[in-house]
Design an enzyme around this catalytic site. Structure first.
Site, PDB file in Angstrom:
ATOM      1  CD  GLU A  45      -2.898  -0.806  -0.031  1.00 35.33           C
ATOM      2  OE1 GLU A  45      -2.885   0.239  -0.700  1.00 35.33           O
ATOM      3  OE2 GLU A  45      -3.763  -1.568  -0.519  1.00 35.33           O
ATOM      4  CE1 TYR A 128      -6.609   2.869   0.034  1.00 43.79           C
ATOM      5  CE2 TYR A 128      -4.241   3.067   0.401  1.00 43.79           C
ATOM      6  CZ  TYR A 128      -5.299   2.649  -0.185  1.00 43.79           C
ATOM      7  OH  TYR A 128      -5.215   1.395  -1.147  1.00 43.79           O
ATOM      8  CG  ASP A 146      -7.573   4.585  -3.311  1.00 43.21           C
ATOM      9  OD1 ASP A 146      -8.749   4.717  -3.599  1.00 43.21           O
ATOM     10  OD2 ASP A 146      -6.848   3.985  -3.728  1.00 43.21           O
TER      11      ASP A 146
END
Length: 370
Positions: A45, A128, A146
């Site tokens: 991520e 996020y 996002d």
């Protein structure tokens, strides 16, 4: 909670089912999806922030070869982690990641916490990333919002708020909380991201291929290409640089470590000087600046090695690159003060350089006369 009008009549369970079923059948085979190791999810991520999936895949695979466990990464020295990240850009990401991983090792016994308040307190972990780790790795129904998710939901739920404004994220987080599958939050969040990446793309989305088209309010009203609403900001700053790939009589190359703070912190580069946009760059400017800065003369070769333009998020470098010879020894105290170092070509491969300087070195290696 922000009132989202479309949710009043929205068939949430059918939407969840259609979305997750599509993801089960059509999801891309990506290395970080091989298991739900929270460390791997976390690394992926962070890498995927502002970076394309195709670009990230080889970096992720190499990263896991070098640092297969959270412990390995926590114990790695900075030079090696920067080398692993070399070319991905936004290097503060990997520094923050390592700081956070070391905190996990120190305070949580090396186990990524599954408590929202704990995980979001880690350096570099925002809403996020926290939501992505908690939902994907731990199956906890937390939103992971996002740009992809905001674009998808702005169309599906006809949300006309400006997604460029930070406060708007809360609206989309509320929307995900209302829609998310509690049975399979991992696939739900990943499916929203995947939908935004493959089908509900910027500009004109591929609505005929969309598995949740019948749920989409924007599609029903024919306004899907007008969403999301996003104001354009930022003015790009341009910087003129002259850089020299300089050798000594022994054939060693002079490199310089960038400052500990700021853009591309602690990466290596070739000695460089910035000049006013109105100045016409030439080798004399570099040679004069080098004498002033390092009390040593340098002679640059002609012709110029290459011209490189590199675009950062709000900054453009226009770099004129030369090769040359350092004609006088640089005093040890100046070498230390300016973080200079003499290295062999082999030692160059062990240091992390920003992309413009990688291109500069590649241009040097491709020359016929070296």
């Amino acid at each position: 909670m922000h009132e989202i009008e479309a949710l009043d009549k929205f068939k949430i369970e059918e939407f969840q089912q259609d979305l997750i079923q599509w993801f089960e059948q059509e999801q891309r085979s990506l290395p970080w999806r091989a298991d739900r190791d929270p460390y791997k999810v976390w690394v992926s991520e962070i890498m995927l922030q502002q970076t394309r999936v195709d670009t990230v895949i080889p970096y992720f695979n190499r990263f896991m070869e070098w640092f297969p466990t959270l412990q390995d990464f926590a114990d790695a020295d900075e030079e090696k982690i920067l080398k692993a990240w070399e070319g991905l850009g936004y290097y503060s990401r990997v520094r923050n990641l390592q700081s956070a991983v070391r905190e996990v090792k120190e305070n949580y016994g090396g186990v990524v916490p599954k408590n929202h308040s704990d995980i979001i307190s880690l350096k570099g972990v925002g809403p996020y990333t926290a939501g992505a780790i908690l939902s994907i790795a731990y199956g906890i129904p937390e939103p992971a919002v996002d740009g992809n998710v905001m674009r998808v939901l702005s169309r599906i739920l006809l949300i006309k708020e400006d997604i460029a404004k930070p406060k708007t994220r809360k609206i989309f987080e509320d929307a995900v909380r209302a829609l998310i599958s509690h049975d399979n939050p991992s696939y739900f969040n990943q499916a929203l991201m995947e939908l935004g990446a493959l089908i509900c793309t910027p500009g004109t989305p591929a609505c005929m291929l969309c598995p949740v088209r019948e749920h989409c309010v924007a599609f029903a009203e024919g306004v899907q290409a007008e969403l999301p609403i996003k104001t354009k900001v930022t003015k790009t700053k341009k910087v003129k640089l002259i850089s020299g790939l300089l050798k000594d009589e022994q054939g060693r190359i002079l490199v310089q470590k960038r400052p500990e703070k700021g853009l591309l912190a602690n990466l290596w580069e070739f000695p460089s000087f910035s000049f006013d946009q109105k100045q016409s760059l030439n080798k004399n400017l570099f040679e004069d600046a080098f004498v002033i800065q390092y009390n040593s003369r340098v002679l640059l070769d002609m012709p110029k090695l290459t011209e490189i333009q590199h675009v950062f998020s709000h900054l453009v470098w226009n770099l004129s690159a030369y090769t040359g010879l350092v004609q006088e020894e640089i005093a040890p105290e100046l070498m230390e003060k300016h973080r200079l170092r003499w290295v062999t070509e082999q030692e160059m491969t062990e240091l992390a350089f920003p992309v413009p300087y990688q291109k500069m070195f590649s241009a040097y290696l491709e020359r016929d006369d070296i």
